[in-house]
Design an enzyme around this catalytic site. Structure first.
Site, PDB file in Angstrom:
ATOM      1  N   HIS A  41       0.842  -1.210   0.000  1.00  0.00           N
ATOM      2  CA  HIS A  41       0.000   0.000   0.000  1.00  0.00           C
ATOM      3  C   HIS A  41       0.875   1.258   0.000  1.00  0.00           C
ATOM      4  O   HIS A  41       0.580   2.231  -0.702  1.00  0.00           O
ATOM      5  CB  HIS A  41      -0.881   0.036   1.259  1.00  0.00           C
ATOM      6  CG  HIS A  41      -1.905  -1.048   1.363  1.00  0.00           C
ATOM      7  ND1 HIS A  41      -1.911  -1.973   2.382  1.00  0.00           N
ATOM      8  CD2 HIS A  41      -2.978  -1.360   0.587  1.00  0.00           C
ATOM      9  CE1 HIS A  41      -2.950  -2.787   2.238  1.00  0.00           C
ATOM     10  NE2 HIS A  41      -3.607  -2.442   1.159  1.00  0.00           N
ATOM     11  N   GLU A 152      -1.446  -4.153  -9.110  1.00  0.00           N
ATOM     12  CA  GLU A 152      -1.572  -5.278 -10.054  1.00  0.00           C
ATOM     13  C   GLU A 152      -1.799  -6.585  -9.303  1.00  0.00           C
ATOM     14  O   GLU A 152      -2.164  -7.585  -9.900  1.00  0.00           O
ATOM     15  CB  GLU A 152      -0.308  -5.394 -10.909  1.00  0.00           C
ATOM     16  CG  GLU A 152      -0.208  -4.325 -11.962  1.00  0.00           C
ATOM     17  CD  GLU A 152       1.022  -4.484 -12.838  1.00  0.00           C
ATOM     18  OE1 GLU A 152       1.897  -5.309 -12.516  1.00  0.00           O
ATOM     19  OE2 GLU A 152       1.104  -3.748 -13.846  1.00  0.00           O
TER      20      GLU A 152
HETATM   21  P1  AMP Z   1      -6.711  -3.630  -0.262  1.00  0.00           P
HETATM   22  O1  AMP Z   1      -6.537  -2.789   0.947  1.00  0.00           O
HETATM   23  O2  AMP Z   1      -6.209  -5.035  -0.089  1.00  0.00           O
HETATM   24  O3  AMP Z   1      -8.099  -3.548  -0.847  1.00  0.00           O
HETATM   25  O4  AMP Z   1      -5.752  -3.023  -1.355  1.00  0.00           O
HETATM   26  C1  AMP Z   1      -5.778  -1.644  -1.655  1.00  0.00           C
HETATM   27  C2  AMP Z   1      -4.940  -1.403  -2.881  1.00  0.00           C
HETATM   28  O5  AMP Z   1      -3.593  -1.822  -2.626  1.00  0.00           O
HETATM   29  C3  AMP Z   1      -5.430  -2.195  -4.100  1.00  0.00           C
HETATM   30  O6  AMP Z   1      -5.278  -1.403  -5.256  1.00  0.00           O
HETATM   31  C4  AMP Z   1      -4.487  -3.363  -4.111  1.00  0.00           C
HETATM   32  O7  AMP Z   1      -4.328  -3.941  -5.388  1.00  0.00           O
HETATM   33  C5  AMP Z   1      -3.195  -2.720  -3.641  1.00  0.00           C
HETATM   34  N1  AMP Z   1      -2.265  -3.719  -3.107  1.00  0.00           N
HETATM   35  C6  AMP Z   1      -2.548  -4.692  -2.207  1.00  0.00           C
HETATM   36  N2  AMP Z   1      -1.465  -5.462  -1.983  1.00  0.00           N
HETATM   37  C7  AMP Z   1      -0.474  -4.975  -2.778  1.00  0.00           C
HETATM   38  C8  AMP Z   1       0.889  -5.345  -3.020  1.00  0.00           C
HETATM   39  N3  AMP Z   1       1.437  -6.382  -2.410  1.00  0.00           N
HETATM   40  N4  AMP Z   1       1.595  -4.612  -3.901  1.00  0.00           N
HETATM   41  C9  AMP Z   1       1.025  -3.558  -4.541  1.00  0.00           C
HETATM   42  N5  AMP Z   1      -0.239  -3.154  -4.354  1.00  0.00           N
HETATM   43  C10 AMP Z   1      -0.991  -3.854  -3.497  1.00  0.00           C
END
Ligand code: AMP
Length: 287
Positions: A41, A152
């Site tokens: 994030h 991604e």
């Molecule tokens: P989430 O809080 O899991 O809904 O994720 C929020 C954003 O962070 C979304 O756009 C996810 O794709 C991105 N995200 C989650 N994990 C990763 C990661 N390991 N690397 C890059 N972006 C991520």
């Protein structure tokens, strides 16, 4: 010294800040999340900082994207910790609305994307992408940033968001950011917190298996055989079950056929979802 982080709980507060920045001629980037922030994030926040003058992070554990048997109640919530990570990343505003602010009584609208949501995670998580598309549409229209950034890691989600943003003429550029991984290859995820120490050791097997499959397909092996082997490897490593491991076209998410794989002139991705203990892990990699 970065500006201190301002927290908005309602759309009016969010819009007032964006309006003031616009009046000063500043550009705005938006990074939606569900909180429980990790380095993946934070990488999104830092990328956003390089794209725009002001960065808004959102934290909203969106109830409508969880199925009835999913982990909405258990999903980690740790706003104070998250704020401590956002401030040094140069984020200017945290938008953390309450559920009734996002879904007031009488709320009745859904954004539904066909095609892209009917494959991969779609059949395993009925209603999930509708929930995502609806909440992201709202966040984009509430903030109206110049650009919004998504990982991604959630590759199908990114494809769905690009689709409805174009289809609905939402005037926001959507940018995908490469997956941030642990040293052993495991994609960072808030759900990794569900893993026991024993499961955590097994978890990188998913990335290892899809990496190997992507490599084999890139060298002309049939996508069915390569992904079947990856499934075996993941199950042998100790995963409980595999929802899918598939080779797909990166833009349409259509299956890659053996002829295309042999000719090699396509932009493809191997995508996977599998259960390790109570955690449903997803990952994907370019072919
Ligand atoms: P989430 O809080 O899991 O809904 O994720 C929020 C954003 O962070 C979304 O756009 C996810 O794709 C991105 N995200 C989650 N994990 C990763 C990661 N390991 N690397 C890059 N972006 C991520």
């Amino acid at each position: 010294m970065p500006d201190s982080l301002v927290i908005a709980r309602d759309v009016a507060g969010l819009r007032a800040a964006v309006k003031a920045w616009r009046m000063a001629g500043q550009s705005v980037a938006l990074v939606p999340t569900m909180g429980a922030l990790h380095r993946g994030h934070i990488h999104l926040m830092e990328t956003a900082k390089a794209r725009a003058d002001k960065v808004i992070a959102t934290i909203f554990v969106n109830p409508t994207q969880f199925g009835p048997n999913e982990d909405f109640a258990a999903y980690p919530r740790q706003e104070a910790k998250d704020v401590a990570l956002l401030e040094p990343a140069g984020v200017n505003m945290l938008f953390a609305p309450t559920p009734p602010e996002m879904y007031p009584p009488g709320f009745a609208t859904k954004v539904s994307v066909s095609g892209l949501t009917e494959v991969l995670c779609g059949p395993f998580r009925p209603g999930h992408f509708e929930g995502v598309a609806t909440v992201v549409t709202k966040l984009l229209l509430q903030a109206l940033p110049d650009v919004a950034l998504f990982g991604e890691k959630d590759f199908q989600q990114l494809a769905v968001i690009k689709r409805f943003t174009a289809d609905l003429n939402i005037p926001v550029a959507i940018e995908g950011v490469p997956t941030v991984r642990e040293a052993d290859g495991l994609a960072m995820s808030s759900r990794n917190a569900y893993l026991t120490p024993e499961e955590r050791k097994i978890a990188p097997a998913l990335y290892a298996a899809i990496t190997k499959a992507a490599h084999s397909i890139a060298h002309g092996e049939g996508p069915m055989a390569a992904t079947a082997l990856a499934k075996d490897e993941v199950l042998k490593a100790g995963f409980r079950s595999v929802d899918y491991i598939d080779a797909r076209h990166a833009d349409t998410l259509a299956s890659v056929n053996p002829g295309e794989a042999r000719r090699g002139n396509f932009s493809g991705r191997v995508l996977a979802a599998a259960y390790l203990g109570r955690a449903r892990l997803i990952d994907n990699i370019q072919i």
